[in-house]
Write an enzyme that holds these catalytic residues in place. Structure first.
Site, PDB file in Angstrom:
ATOM      1  N   ASN A   1       0.802  -1.227   0.000  1.00  0.00           N
ATOM      2  CA  ASN A   1       0.000   0.000   0.000  1.00  0.00           C
ATOM      3  C   ASN A   1       0.836   1.280   0.000  1.00  0.00           C
ATOM      4  O   ASN A   1       0.553   2.215  -0.741  1.00  0.00           O
ATOM      5  CB  ASN A   1      -0.998  -0.005   1.157  1.00  0.00           C
ATOM      6  CG  ASN A   1      -0.352  -0.237   2.504  1.00  0.00           C
ATOM      7  OD1 ASN A   1       0.787  -0.716   2.611  1.00  0.00           O
ATOM      8  ND2 ASN A   1      -1.059   0.099   3.566  1.00  0.00           N
TER       9      ASN A   1
ATOM     10  N   GLU B   1       3.900  -5.456  12.432  1.00  0.00           N
ATOM     11  CA  GLU B   1       3.004  -4.313  12.307  1.00  0.00           C
ATOM     12  C   GLU B   1       1.903  -4.743  11.354  1.00  0.00           C
ATOM     13  O   GLU B   1       2.115  -4.864  10.148  1.00  0.00           O
ATOM     14  CB  GLU B   1       3.771  -3.094  11.780  1.00  0.00           C
ATOM     15  CG  GLU B   1       3.127  -1.771  12.175  1.00  0.00           C
ATOM     16  CD  GLU B   1       2.064  -1.318  11.205  1.00  0.00           C
ATOM     17  OE1 GLU B   1       0.868  -1.531  11.509  1.00  0.00           O
ATOM     18  OE2 GLU B   1       2.417  -0.774  10.173  1.00  0.00           O
ATOM     19  N   LEU B   2       0.701  -4.988  11.909  1.00  0.00           N
ATOM     20  CA  LEU B   2      -0.335  -5.715  11.191  1.00  0.00           C
ATOM     21  C   LEU B   2      -1.548  -4.830  10.890  1.00  0.00           C
ATOM     22  O   LEU B   2      -1.423  -3.634  10.770  1.00  0.00           O
ATOM     23  CB  LEU B   2      -0.714  -6.956  12.006  1.00  0.00           C
ATOM     24  CG  LEU B   2       0.486  -7.823  12.440  1.00  0.00           C
ATOM     25  CD1 LEU B   2       0.025  -8.991  13.304  1.00  0.00           C
ATOM     26  CD2 LEU B   2       1.277  -8.314  11.235  1.00  0.00           C
ATOM     27  N   GLY B   3      -2.692  -5.452  10.735  1.00  0.00           N
ATOM     28  CA  GLY B   3      -3.883  -4.738  10.305  1.00  0.00           C
ATOM     29  C   GLY B   3      -4.534  -3.935  11.416  1.00  0.00           C
ATOM     30  O   GLY B   3      -4.075  -3.888  12.561  1.00  0.00           O
TER      31      GLY B   3
ATOM     32  N   CYS C   1      -3.388   0.682   6.914  1.00  0.00           N
ATOM     33  CA  CYS C   1      -3.656  -0.019   8.170  1.00  0.00           C
ATOM     34  C   CYS C   1      -4.281   0.897   9.209  1.00  0.00           C
ATOM     35  O   CYS C   1      -5.003   0.435  10.109  1.00  0.00           O
ATOM     36  CB  CYS C   1      -2.375  -0.651   8.714  1.00  0.00           C
ATOM     37  SG  CYS C   1      -1.071   0.552   9.115  1.00  0.00           S
TER      38      CYS C   1
ATOM     39  N   GLU D   1     -11.522  -6.035   8.827  1.00  0.00           N
ATOM     40  CA  GLU D   1     -10.741  -4.986   8.190  1.00  0.00           C
ATOM     41  C   GLU D   1     -11.091  -4.987   6.703  1.00  0.00           C
ATOM     42  O   GLU D   1     -10.932  -5.996   6.006  1.00  0.00           O
ATOM     43  CB  GLU D   1      -9.238  -5.232   8.373  1.00  0.00           C
ATOM     44  CG  GLU D   1      -8.388  -4.123   7.804  1.00  0.00           C
ATOM     45  CD  GLU D   1      -6.895  -4.345   7.971  1.00  0.00           C
ATOM     46  OE1 GLU D   1      -6.154  -3.361   8.028  1.00  0.00           O
ATOM     47  OE2 GLU D   1      -6.477  -5.522   8.029  1.00  0.00           O
TER      48      GLU D   1
ATOM     49  N   PHE E   1     -10.082  -2.613   4.089  1.00  0.00           N
ATOM     50  CA  PHE E   1      -9.032  -2.198   3.158  1.00  0.00           C
ATOM     51  C   PHE E   1      -9.634  -1.731   1.844  1.00  0.00           C
ATOM     52  O   PHE E   1      -9.165  -2.073   0.758  1.00  0.00           O
ATOM     53  CB  PHE E   1      -8.014  -3.318   2.946  1.00  0.00           C
ATOM     54  CG  PHE E   1      -6.604  -2.896   3.313  1.00  0.00           C
ATOM     55  CD1 PHE E   1      -6.313  -2.461   4.595  1.00  0.00           C
ATOM     56  CD2 PHE E   1      -5.578  -2.934   2.389  1.00  0.00           C
ATOM     57  CE1 PHE E   1      -5.025  -2.058   4.938  1.00  0.00           C
ATOM     58  CE2 PHE E   1      -4.282  -2.529   2.726  1.00  0.00           C
ATOM     59  CZ  PHE E   1      -4.011  -2.083   4.007  1.00  0.00           C
TER      60      PHE E   1
END
Length: 487
Positions: free
Chosen positions: A156, A254-256, A288, A382, A384
């Site tokens: 992204n 470092e995730l959603g 995110c 999530e 996105f």
């Protein structure tokens, strides 16, 4: 190498003319999301390529960390200068490969420059402490590099999210092996590799290997790699954590996020609508930190939803490379299908569709859903994608309870005329980032970026967190004379 870092003809689908095409895993076509056209080709790495790169990085790391701090810092300053000289060409790749609008691409470039200068500054910062000691002993603790750091970055914001890990990891004295997302191998990998090579980074210290899950698992599992920095989905992050844990590796995840924007009854509605639009529609919601849940006091919920719907209807949608649009394409057709599934299932469960809810190819129109309840996928998953999901609440306590009704813990924003009231709510939110009188999508190179719960393992990128993540403590004592012991 000349300061014109990007060779001519790269838009015509020709193979990228660089040394990174010596990989053994085949070819990755670089696709433009807005048109579906192939705009470049790079080699794909397989597991054997990864093993060779990790071994080479381990061999090169000792010489890199032994260089003077001034020489290492100069590499990052030169890279920042070269990036400034080539910003238009770099931005063009980011726009075409990610589907982001030009201002988003320029934000990435500005942010990467900031990270490069911060990496140079790390080299002159204190790197240890003097501890209490006695009896002629000097006792210190110092930060030392891990050795080889593996970085896996997403699609992204690929140039930024690769650089924010690669630059400080290198500055801390590590060698780095980067695997960018296969959907954005140029913006996420080639651009940074070209930049660092031209800036004089010694050969072997940085390796860039585009690839898919085979390359990613090989990188996480390689015994030469001491740390993994992963940014991406929670599902893949769980797999990365599992593989790294088997070898007791340090891992930064470092995730959603399913972030909340809380709008209290005393909020400035115009500012809240402006912030909410930015938080959910910037880069088509493919961030995110995007606001996945707009929790609005019931006295404001109806008018807030109406204003959001009017704004959605006015936003131009199209190819950001050829037209001045606000909303570009989603990264893949599969992502379009996922967003639409979440929207349509939520509507069938009773959510009101006030705007959008339709797509033209990979272009999903900005969407507004009202009357969303915690049972609906628009509340729980999530997305996105460019979707505003609005849930009404009646009290501050109910807003806090709704915010907590989720496994994620990345970002939150609170709009209120009473800062003290906002602070009380903020202290109850289990998130890594919280903003009073601002929206959820905030970022700069000085803040420790990261989340809790399904949003990450408490690791951070940026500012003071870089020393924590990319080095480890070593205790060192020095005595003039060795002591004697009674045994």
């Amino acid at each position: 190498m000349s300061e014109d870092l990007l060779c001519s003809g790269v838009w015509q689908g020709k193979a990228w003319s660089s040394g990174w095409n010596a990989l053994q895993g085949g070819i990755l076509d670089v696709e433009e999301p807005a048109t579906g056209q192939t705009i470049g080709r790079v080699s794909r790495a397989n597991a054997a390529d990864v093993r060779a790169a990790c071994a080479a990085a381990r061999s090169a790391q000792k010489a890199w960390v032994a260089m003077s701090y001034a020489a290492r810092a100069a590499v990052f300053r030169k890279a920042a200068a070269l990036l400034e000289a080539n910003r238009e060409a770099f931005a063009a790749w980011i726009v075409r490969e990610t589907g982001g609008i030009p201002p988003k691409a320029m934000f990435e470039i500005d942010s990467v420059q900031h990270h490069l200068f911060e990496a140079a500054a790390m080299l002159t910062q204190p790197q240890g402490l003097v501890l209490p000691s006695e009896g002629g002993c000097t006792s210190i603790t110092r930060r030392v590099p891990h050795g080889v750091v593996g970085v896996i970055s997403p699609f992204n914001f690929p140039f930024l999210l690769s650089s924010r890990a690669v630059a400080p990891a290198l500055a801390a004295g590590n060698a780095v092996v980067l695997k960018p997302d296969p959907r954005t191998p140029v913006s996420g990998g080639v651009l940074l590799a070209v930049l660092l090579e031209a800036a004089g980074l010694p050969a072997g210290v940085f390796h860039m290997l585009p690839g898919d899950a085979e390359a990613g698992e090989a990188l996480v599992s390689d015994p030469a790699v001491a740390m993994i920095s992963f940014t991406g989905s929670t599902a893949v992050g769980r797999r990365v954590g599992e593989l790294a844990g088997r070898q007791l590796k340090k891992v930064a995840l470092e995730l959603g996020g399913k972030n909340v924007l809380i709008i209290l009854d005393d909020a400035d509605l115009e500012l809240a609508v402006s912030g909410g639009s930015w938080a959910s529609w910037l880069h088509q919601g493919q961030i995110c930190m995007s606001a996945g849940r707009h929790l609005v006091h019931r006295d404001l919920a109806q008018v807030y939803a109406q204003r959001m719907a009017a704004k959605a209807a006015a936003l131009p949608v199209g190819d950001p490379h050829t037209a001045p649009v606000a909303i570009g394409p989603l990264i893949t057709g599969r992502q379009v299908e996922r967003v639409d599934r979440i929207v349509q299932e939520s509507v069938r469960m009773g959510a009101k569709l006030l705007a959008g809810g339709r797509c033209d190819g990979r272009f999903y129109h900005p969407t507004v859903l009202a009357d969303v309840t915690p049972q609906m996928p628009a509340f729980r998953e999530e997305i996105f994608g460019p979707v505003v999901s609005i849930t009404a609440f009646g009290s501050d306590a109910e807003a806090v309870a709704l915010a907590a009704d989720n496994e994620y813990g990345l970002a939150a924003g609170i709009y209120t005329a009473d800062v003290g009231r906002g602070m009380v709510i903020a202290e109850q939110l289990e998130v890594g980032l919280v903003h009073i009188n601002d929206q959820t999508v905030n970022d700069n190179g000085l803040m420790p970026m990261g989340g809790r719960g399904a949003s990450g393992n408490g690791s951070r990128h940026g500012g003071p967190a870089n020393w924590d993540e990319f080095t480890q403590w070593q205790w060192l004592t020095v005595r003039n004379t060795a002591p004697t012991y009674p045994l």
